[in-house]
Motif scaffolding. Structure first.
Motif, PDB file in Angstrom:
ATOM      1  N   ILE A   1     148.187  59.931 -54.565  1.00 13.62           N
ATOM      2  CA  ILE A   1     147.291  61.040 -54.931  1.00 13.62           C
ATOM      3  C   ILE A   1     146.028  60.593 -54.052  1.00 13.62           C
ATOM      4  O   ILE A   1     145.010  61.505 -54.121  1.00 13.62           O
ATOM      5  N   LYS A   2     145.727  59.324 -54.133  1.00  9.20           N
ATOM      6  CA  LYS A   2     144.284  59.088 -53.487  1.00  9.20           C
ATOM      7  C   LYS A   2     144.156  59.670 -52.027  1.00  9.20           C
ATOM      8  O   LYS A   2     143.003  59.915 -51.595  1.00  9.20           O
ATOM      9  N   ASP A   3     145.137  60.084 -51.316  1.00  2.19           N
ATOM     10  CA  ASP A   3     145.397  60.801 -50.150  1.00  2.19           C
ATOM     11  C   ASP A   3     144.693  62.255 -50.079  1.00  2.19           C
ATOM     12  O   ASP A   3     144.356  62.589 -49.065  1.00  2.19           O
ATOM     13  N   LEU A   4     144.651  62.679 -51.425  1.00  3.68           N
ATOM     14  CA  LEU A   4     144.065  64.129 -51.455  1.00  3.68           C
ATOM     15  C   LEU A   4     142.589  64.102 -51.070  1.00  3.68           C
ATOM     16  O   LEU A   4     142.289  65.279 -51.226  1.00  3.68           O
ATOM     17  N   LYS A   5     142.035  63.199 -50.940  1.00  8.24           N
ATOM     18  CA  LYS A   5     140.466  63.239 -50.610  1.00  8.24           C
ATOM     19  C   LYS A   5     140.079  63.807 -49.324  1.00  8.24           C
ATOM     20  O   LYS A   5     139.235  64.506 -49.339  1.00  8.24           O
TER      21      LYS A   5
END
Length: 86
Positions: A7-11
């Motif tokens: 989910i952190k890659d959604l930035k």
């Protein structure tokens, strides 16, 4: 092989958008190591929606056959021809 991203890659929304448009299948997003969301391009979604609609129609047709609400194709065509004078 499915793509899985944390989910952190959604930035980085531009990179995610590019990834979605390059993929021909949904991208799975994990949170704390567990499945959380699914992302896909509109094209992939529309393709999947068409398949879901087709499967639904097949399921309805099979249910009609099981209930005896169908007739052999030759009889059906003969009925249509007679009705419309074809």
């Amino acid at each position: 092989m499915p793509q899985i991203i944390p989910i952190k890659d959604l930035k980085d929304t531009a990179a995610i958008s590019e990834m979605c448009h390059q993929a021909d299948s949904p991208i799975f997003v994990t949170k704390n190591g567990y499945g959380d969301m699914v992302l896909m391009s509109m094209e992939v979604f529309e393709s999947m929606q068409k398949k879901w609609d087709m499967y639904s129609e097949i399921e309805q047709a099979e249910a009609e056959i099981a209930r005896g609400q169908a007739m052999p194709a030759r009889e059906g065509l003969a009925s249509v021809r007679a009705k419309y004078g074809l």
